[in-house]
Design an enzyme around this catalytic site. Structure first.
Site, PDB file in Angstrom:
ATOM      1  N   LYS A  77       3.735  -1.665  -6.093  1.00  0.00           N
ATOM      2  CA  LYS A  77       5.181  -1.915  -6.008  1.00  0.00           C
ATOM      3  C   LYS A  77       5.622  -2.904  -7.096  1.00  0.00           C
ATOM      4  CE  LYS A  77       7.758  -0.641  -3.297  1.00  0.00           C
ATOM      5  NZ  LYS A  77       8.608   0.593  -3.259  1.00  0.00           N
TER       6      LYS A  77
ATOM      7  N   TYR B  82      -1.322  -1.808  -2.520  1.00  0.00           N
ATOM      8  CA  TYR B  82       0.081  -1.443  -2.242  1.00  0.00           C
ATOM      9  C   TYR B  82       1.040  -2.376  -2.979  1.00  0.00           C
ATOM     10  CZ  TYR B  82       4.575  -1.660   0.179  1.00  0.00           C
ATOM     11  OH  TYR B  82       5.933  -1.710   0.453  1.00  0.00           O
TER      12      TYR B  82
ATOM     13  N   THR C 182       9.746  -4.731  -2.274  1.00  0.00           N
ATOM     14  CA  THR C 182       9.266  -5.497  -1.127  1.00  0.00           C
ATOM     15  C   THR C 182       8.985  -6.946  -1.493  1.00  0.00           C
ATOM     16  OG1 THR C 182       7.284  -5.755   0.257  1.00  0.00           O
ATOM     17  CG2 THR C 182       7.011  -4.461  -1.717  1.00  0.00           C
ATOM     18  N   ASP C 183       9.075  -7.835  -0.497  1.00  0.00           N
ATOM     19  CA  ASP C 183       8.711  -9.237  -0.741  1.00  0.00           C
ATOM     20  C   ASP C 183       7.208  -9.387  -1.010  1.00  0.00           C
ATOM     21  OD1 ASP C 183       7.762  -8.765   1.821  1.00  0.00           O
ATOM     22  OD2 ASP C 183       8.773 -10.465   2.763  1.00  0.00           O
ATOM     23  N   GLU C 184       6.428  -8.332  -0.713  1.00  0.00           N
ATOM     24  CA  GLU C 184       4.970  -8.433  -0.904  1.00  0.00           C
ATOM     25  C   GLU C 184       4.593  -8.573  -2.376  1.00  0.00           C
ATOM     26  OE1 GLU C 184       2.564  -5.947   1.638  1.00  0.00           O
ATOM     27  OE2 GLU C 184       4.198  -5.746   3.081  1.00  0.00           O
TER      28      GLU C 184
END
Ligand code: NAD
Ligand code: TYD
Length: 355
Positions: free
Chosen positions: A173, A169, A141-143
């Protein structure tokens, strides 16, 4: 046969590629399975999914009718199950979607995020090393890049942007991503990673912004917008994410990270207002509630690498994709009403009661 619960067609001869899709009973994984069955009918697709609250076998009902598809219930962090699966299925490619994926849940209970997202990834890669594969693809994810400020719209995440996470989260990741790259460098495992922006589309679980707002607006319930609703997300229609993963796992360079996104930035309040307009519901349903702790301000992807190396471009603009999505939720009420009538009712009370 595997000594674990298994539904669908057994292995048959003449295989082109055996692809294991973990987390395929969730939102993006299920869309990816349908993408593979449509675009690569010669491949065998095996879904490994633990069916947590976010996994829904009803989503895979149509896939179950296809002889090229098979479902296996199992936890990616369970070494025995994963090794049995590798022994029997002999996968060529593993695509790892399986994850705890909701930021708000990670704030309430981080532990399961670490177990599934990090340890589960390790167990899968250990099996890849032991049995051999052509590609392990990690859906990220870009997060992992943290957030960008609202007042510098010229900034975007590139693959060289430093990892800088905000929530349990995104930290889980990012940890998995680092482990994947370490298995590439240390053990020579042929890996790839895609880091995608926020997805939307069919089969999106109604705890995430877009499906939550659609389902609540249809029931004339209040729409809880965090803070001032000014946070920006870069929305990608799920099918465009599927086409990007399919390209990277087959043709992307091993050991590389590819950002995936399509320059569709909107504030949360713009998204909610668009949904209300589509449904012809009043803006009076909007309720501003206490902000999410550590709430990331803006995500925005620079997709130049995947475009220049693999020719990928998104095909659906947000204004078209949101119409398709609203229409899908109108035509498939049974899918999300079943979810809302289950345990999820208690979830809404727990998460939003004191906001
Ligand atoms: P989801 O929550 O809808 O689905 C997750 C699936 O994983 C469910 O079917 C669940 O049953 C399964 N699962 C959970 N724990 C498991 C375990 N231990 N073993 C086996 N299966 C397990 O998630 P999603 O939105 O489809 O996201 C899929 C992947 O894409 C995740 O890795 C997520 O981090 C990533 N991603 C999501 C988005 C997004 O906007 N949703 C954007 C970028 C990346
Ligand atoms: P979400 O769908 O949870 O995805 P992510 O946190 O991974 O980006 O949330 C998208 C945005 O919408 C995020 O800025 C938080 C906000 N949001 C709300 O304002 N209200 C809600 O009830 C939810 C679930 C999210």
């Amino acid at each position: 046969m595997l000594g674990i619960p298994c539904i669908g067609a057994p292995e048959q001869g003449g295989t082109k590629v055996n692809i294991v899709v973990t987390g395929g009973a969730g939102f993006i994984g299920s869309n990816f399975i349908y993408y593979l069955l449509k675009h690569h009918p010669e491949d065998h697709v095996i879904c490994l999914d633990a069916l947590t609250y976010a996994g829904n076998l009803a989503t895979l009902e149509e896939a179950m009718k296809n002889d090229q598809f098979r479902f296996i219930r199992g936890d990616i962090a369970d070494r025995d199950i994963v090794e049995k699966l590798f022994e029997e299925v002999k996968p060529d490619i593993i695509v790892n979607f399986a994850a705890e994926s909701h930021v708000d849940r990670s704030i309430v209970d981080p532990g399961v995020f670490l177990r599934t997202n990090i340890m589960g990834t390790q167990v899968l890669m250990d099996a890849c090393r032991k049995y051999g594969i052509t590609r392990f693809h990690q859906v990220s994810t870009d997060e992992v890049y943290g957030d960008l400020p609202l007042d510098q719209p010229e900034l975007f995440f590139t693959e060289d942007t430093p990892i800088h996470t905000s929530s349990p989260y995104s930290a889980s990741k990012a940890s998995a991503d680092l482990l994947v790259l370490a298995y590439s460098r240390t053990f020579g495992l042929p890996v790839s990673i895609t880091r995608c922006s926020n997805n939307y589309g069919p089969y999106h679980f109604p705890e995430k912004l877009i499906p939550l707002m659609i389902s609540r607006a249809l029931a004339d319930q209040s729409l809880p917008v965090y803070g001032k609703g000014e946070n920006i997300r870069d929305w990608l229609y799920v099918e465009d994410h599927c086409s990007a993963i399919d390209l990277v796992m087959r043709l992307g360079r091993a050991g590389e990270v590819y950002n995936v996104g399509g320059h569709n930035e909107y504030t949360n309040i713009e998204v909610v207002r668009t949904i209300l307009r589509e449904l012809k519901k009043p803006e009076s349903l909007i309720t501003y509630v206490t902000d999410r702790p550590g709430h990331d301000m803006r995500y925005a992807i620079d997709p130049a690498k995947i475009h220049s190396e693999l020719g990928w471009l998104p095909s659906t603009k947000f204004q078209d994709g949101i119409k398709l999505t609203v229409q899908w939720y109108l035509e498939n009420r049974f899918w999300w009403v079943n979810i809302l009538e289950g345990d999820y009712q208690n979830y809404y009370e727990t998460m939003y009661a004191n906001r």
